[in-house]
Design an enzyme around this catalytic site. Sequence first.
Site, PDB file in Angstrom:
ATOM      1  N   ARG A 102       0.878  -1.186   0.000  1.00 36.08           N
ATOM      2  CA  ARG A 102       0.000   0.000   0.000  1.00 36.08           C
ATOM      3  C   ARG A 102       0.904   1.220   0.000  1.00 36.08           C
ATOM      4  O   ARG A 102       1.697   1.407   0.929  1.00 36.08           O
ATOM      5  CB  ARG A 102      -0.916   0.004   1.228  1.00 36.08           C
ATOM      6  CG  ARG A 102      -1.599   1.353   1.462  1.00 36.08           C
ATOM      7  CD  ARG A 102      -2.675   1.307   2.515  1.00 36.08           C
ATOM      8  NE  ARG A 102      -3.838   0.597   2.018  1.00 36.08           N
ATOM      9  CZ  ARG A 102      -5.024   0.579   2.632  1.00 36.08           C
ATOM     10  NH1 ARG A 102      -5.196   1.248   3.772  1.00 36.08           N
ATOM     11  NH2 ARG A 102      -6.032  -0.086   2.123  1.00 36.08           N
ATOM     12  N   HIS A 129      -7.609   0.897  -6.200  1.00 40.06           N
ATOM     13  CA  HIS A 129      -7.762   0.015  -5.031  1.00 40.06           C
ATOM     14  C   HIS A 129      -8.373  -1.294  -5.531  1.00 40.06           C
ATOM     15  O   HIS A 129      -9.506  -1.650  -5.192  1.00 40.06           O
ATOM     16  CB  HIS A 129      -8.661   0.695  -3.998  1.00 40.06           C
ATOM     17  CG  HIS A 129      -8.586   0.089  -2.625  1.00 40.06           C
ATOM     18  ND1 HIS A 129      -7.745  -0.961  -2.295  1.00 40.06           N
ATOM     19  CD2 HIS A 129      -9.271   0.392  -1.485  1.00 40.06           C
ATOM     20  CE1 HIS A 129      -7.912  -1.273  -1.031  1.00 40.06           C
ATOM     21  NE2 HIS A 129      -8.828  -0.476  -0.519  1.00 40.06           N
ATOM     22  N   GLN A 132     -10.000  -4.091  -3.260  1.00 36.62           N
ATOM     23  CA  GLN A 132     -11.315  -3.722  -2.730  1.00 36.62           C
ATOM     24  C   GLN A 132     -12.410  -4.002  -3.757  1.00 36.62           C
ATOM     25  O   GLN A 132     -13.498  -4.474  -3.404  1.00 36.62           O
ATOM     26  CB  GLN A 132     -11.323  -2.243  -2.341  1.00 36.62           C
ATOM     27  CG  GLN A 132     -12.655  -1.771  -1.775  1.00 36.62           C
ATOM     28  CD  GLN A 132     -12.962  -2.350  -0.406  1.00 36.62           C
ATOM     29  OE1 GLN A 132     -12.170  -2.213   0.497  1.00 36.62           O
ATOM     30  NE2 GLN A 132     -14.103  -3.006  -0.262  1.00 36.62           N
ATOM     31  N   ASP A 228     -17.694   6.539  -1.092  1.00 36.56           N
ATOM     32  CA  ASP A 228     -16.385   6.466  -0.426  1.00 36.56           C
ATOM     33  C   ASP A 228     -16.152   7.830   0.216  1.00 36.56           C
ATOM     34  O   ASP A 228     -16.834   8.818  -0.098  1.00 36.56           O
ATOM     35  CB  ASP A 228     -15.296   6.135  -1.469  1.00 36.56           C
ATOM     36  CG  ASP A 228     -13.890   6.005  -0.872  1.00 36.56           C
ATOM     37  OD1 ASP A 228     -13.775   5.749   0.341  1.00 36.56           O
ATOM     38  OD2 ASP A 228     -12.918   6.164  -1.630  1.00 36.56           O
ATOM     39  N   CYS A 268     -16.420   1.039   1.185  1.00 40.82           N
ATOM     40  CA  CYS A 268     -15.180   0.302   1.465  1.00 40.82           C
ATOM     41  C   CYS A 268     -14.710   0.495   2.899  1.00 40.82           C
ATOM     42  O   CYS A 268     -13.874  -0.277   3.376  1.00 40.82           O
ATOM     43  CB  CYS A 268     -14.101   0.701   0.475  1.00 40.82           C
ATOM     44  SG  CYS A 268     -13.656   2.446   0.526  1.00 40.82           S
ATOM     45  N   ARG A 296     -13.058  -9.029   1.660  1.00 45.12           N
ATOM     46  CA  ARG A 296     -11.640  -8.725   1.388  1.00 45.12           C
ATOM     47  C   ARG A 296     -10.803  -9.987   1.605  1.00 45.12           C
ATOM     48  O   ARG A 296      -9.906 -10.298   0.830  1.00 45.12           O
ATOM     49  CB  ARG A 296     -11.133  -7.614   2.324  1.00 45.12           C
ATOM     50  CG  ARG A 296     -11.786  -6.253   2.153  1.00 45.12           C
ATOM     51  CD  ARG A 296     -11.409  -5.606   0.851  1.00 45.12           C
ATOM     52  NE  ARG A 296      -9.979  -5.459   0.664  1.00 45.12           N
ATOM     53  CZ  ARG A 296      -9.223  -4.466   1.175  1.00 45.12           C
ATOM     54  NH1 ARG A 296      -9.787  -3.516   1.897  1.00 45.12           N
ATOM     55  NH2 ARG A 296      -7.926  -4.402   0.931  1.00 45.12           N
TER      56      ARG A 296
END
Length: 311
Positions: A102, A129, A132, A228, A268, A296
Amino acid sequence: MTVRHFLRDDDLTPSEQKQVLELGLAFREDRHVRQPLSGPRAVAFITDKPTLRTQVSFATGIAELGGFPLMVDGNLAQIGVRESIADTTHVLDRMVSAIVWRTFGDDRIQEMAAASRVPVVNALTDGFHPCQILADLLTVAQHRGGVTALPGQAFAYVGDCANNMAHSYLLGGATAGLHVRVAGPQGYLPDAAIVARARAIAEETGGSVTVTDDPVEAVTGADAVATDTWVSMGAEAQAAERSRPFVPFQLDAGLLAHARADAIVLHCLPAYRGKEITADVIDGPQSVVFDEAENRLHAQKALLTWLLEQR
Ligand code: NVA
């Protein structure tokens, strides 16, 4: 065979994405159905940004695959500061079977992948991402008739359309054959090159891509609705200027009422109640955000298994 990486959603073809999602559903049924990391083989998880779900789901997943999760604090490793990205990668790939990272700029993870002899997985960058989105697709499949039922479903996303989640929904959703509709304010619309790429993928899969500044247009008749945070990690200094333009895009009961009555709601996480989503919606009966968080685990185990099998 060349090593496969997963840096952005379109690194998987439509049929490859389907294989990963089917395997993800198999892991949902039986968490130990496959153990490709038994030995144990180590997988490095490195993070330069805050994380909860991502580190816990990768660590748990790597352990359940029979492996050893090697958790590396990016603030201590200082990749690209103390040592070049390439040198870091050459050290890591002598010891671990995959690297999950990340970080901030996509150029950083691209540089690592170019140097790596083991799969590199994007655990969130400024641009994408993709792990996700695999989990989100698994969640839609879970609630809407399986992986084969994904093509043709309408997936709406409202809010910051210039961020990593929006870009990954465009690419990953188009890959799955979804009708992806994203709505955000002018100035916060997606990168034109990503939209063009998503449209090209949608041509192939039978999906479609709509970009609009009208949240009602995006949500009307949707099977799934997502949002988000308005302030992504790394954009904290812009928090004040970002609060106002997004207000009409808040996912509240009024906006959700335009979706199908049985539409599912995704986020998320972490969520900011009263900002991008209201408490009654995220805590309401249509919300599946904790299934999404659990997925996930299953999606990433499937992804790692699939990547390791390609070698
Ligand atoms: N767009 C958000 C996603 C958090 C999981 C961020 O980058 O902070």
